[in-house]
Design a protein around this motif. Structure first.
Motif, PDB file in Angstrom:
ATOM      1  N   ARG A   1     -51.762 -95.336  31.552  1.00 56.52           N
ATOM      2  CA  ARG A   1     -52.090 -94.854  30.207  1.00 56.52           C
ATOM      3  C   ARG A   1     -52.232 -93.333  30.150  1.00 56.52           C
ATOM      4  O   ARG A   1     -52.179 -92.754  29.070  1.00 56.52           O
ATOM      5  N   ILE A   2     -52.414 -92.669  31.280  1.00 60.41           N
ATOM      6  CA  ILE A   2     -52.680 -91.217  31.275  1.00 60.41           C
ATOM      7  C   ILE A   2     -51.423 -90.369  31.153  1.00 60.41           C
ATOM      8  O   ILE A   2     -51.514 -89.167  30.918  1.00 60.41           O
TER       9      ILE A   2
ATOM     10  N   ASN B   1     -51.562 -86.561  29.220  1.00 53.75           N
ATOM     11  CA  ASN B   1     -51.709 -85.506  30.216  1.00 53.75           C
ATOM     12  C   ASN B   1     -50.481 -84.612  30.312  1.00 53.75           C
ATOM     13  O   ASN B   1     -50.488 -83.653  31.085  1.00 53.75           O
TER      14      ASN B   1
ATOM     15  N   ASP C   1     -59.047 -88.207  34.424  1.00 52.22           N
ATOM     16  CA  ASP C   1     -58.725 -89.120  33.329  1.00 52.22           C
ATOM     17  C   ASP C   1     -58.379 -90.508  33.855  1.00 52.22           C
ATOM     18  O   ASP C   1     -58.680 -91.513  33.212  1.00 52.22           O
TER      19      ASP C   1
ATOM     20  N   SER D   1     -61.783 -92.066  31.222  1.00 53.91           N
ATOM     21  CA  SER D   1     -61.049 -91.443  30.120  1.00 53.91           C
ATOM     22  C   SER D   1     -61.906 -90.482  29.297  1.00 53.91           C
ATOM     23  O   SER D   1     -61.366 -89.659  28.560  1.00 53.91           O
TER      24      SER D   1
ATOM     25  N   PHE E   1     -61.290 -86.506  29.906  1.00 52.83           N
ATOM     26  CA  PHE E   1     -60.059 -85.803  29.527  1.00 52.83           C
ATOM     27  C   PHE E   1     -60.337 -84.564  28.685  1.00 52.83           C
ATOM     28  O   PHE E   1     -59.884 -83.462  29.007  1.00 52.83           O
TER      29      PHE E   1
END
Length: 191
Positions: A63-64, A68, A148, A152, A155
């Motif tokens: 998901r990052i 990012n 992250d 989360s 972030f």
């Protein structure tokens, strides 16, 4: 003939002679090259640091990846700062209107060297600042990706640190613009 000894008169000169006898246009062009080249190196270094951690951390948390990528964009901004400064400096280099191979005493030599040295220092300032900016943004981006992946909520907090690291490049280009403001090559002989 021995390769360890040099028989020409050029071998008796040192680096100080090379640097003091270089054209001011050479210094100006080296300033442009250093400003652009070192900025691109800083951006590449930062992208390498951020990208390698991003790819590694995305194995645990896919998901990052999308959010990012902003870290890579911050790194790329340092290269853009170098391009902007190179354009500004390149527009300041002007060919003399009445240049000849043997310039007389009526030419403003000090003005030429002032402009050449100023553009060299301006480009070098921007380039070195952007290397520092690229590396610091890369380290912060790397930490942002790894943090992250773990939590989360980290972030945005680490992204703020990354923005401050990116400000180094902005400060560098501001200093470079200030340095280059007075760098104008004379285009006519002194009256």
């Amino acid at each position: 003939m021995s390769y360890g000894t040099c028989q020409s008169s050029f071998c008796n000169q040192g680096w100080s002679d090379v640097l003091t006898h270089m054209s001011p246009y050479g210094y100006a062009n080296f300033g442009i090259a250093f400003g652009l080249g070192l900025s691109v190196v800083g951006a590449a270094w930062g992208i390498w640091l951020t990208g390698s951690s991003l790819v590694g951390a995305s194995v645990k948390a896919p998901r990052i990846i999308s959010k990012n990528l902003i870290s890579v964009i911050f790194c790329e901004a340092t290269a853009i700062y170098g391009v902007i400064m190179a354009i500004i400096l390149a527009n300041k280099v002007k060919k003399p209107e009445e240049a000849t191979s043997s310039l007389g005493d009526d030419w403003d030599y000090a003005g030429y060297y002032y402009a050449g040295y100023g553009m060299f220092s301006s480009g070098l300032s921007v380039g070195l600042t952007n290397i520092a900016s690229g590396v610091s943004v890369g380290i912060a981006g790397s930490s942002c990706a790894v943090g992250d992946a773990q939590d989360s909520s980290l972030f945005v907090k680490i992204l703020i640190v990354e923005i401050f690291a990116s400000a180094l490049g902005i400060f560098g280009i501001i200093v470079g613009i200030i340095q280059s403001n007075a760098c104008t090559f004379p285009i006519t002989a002194l009256e």
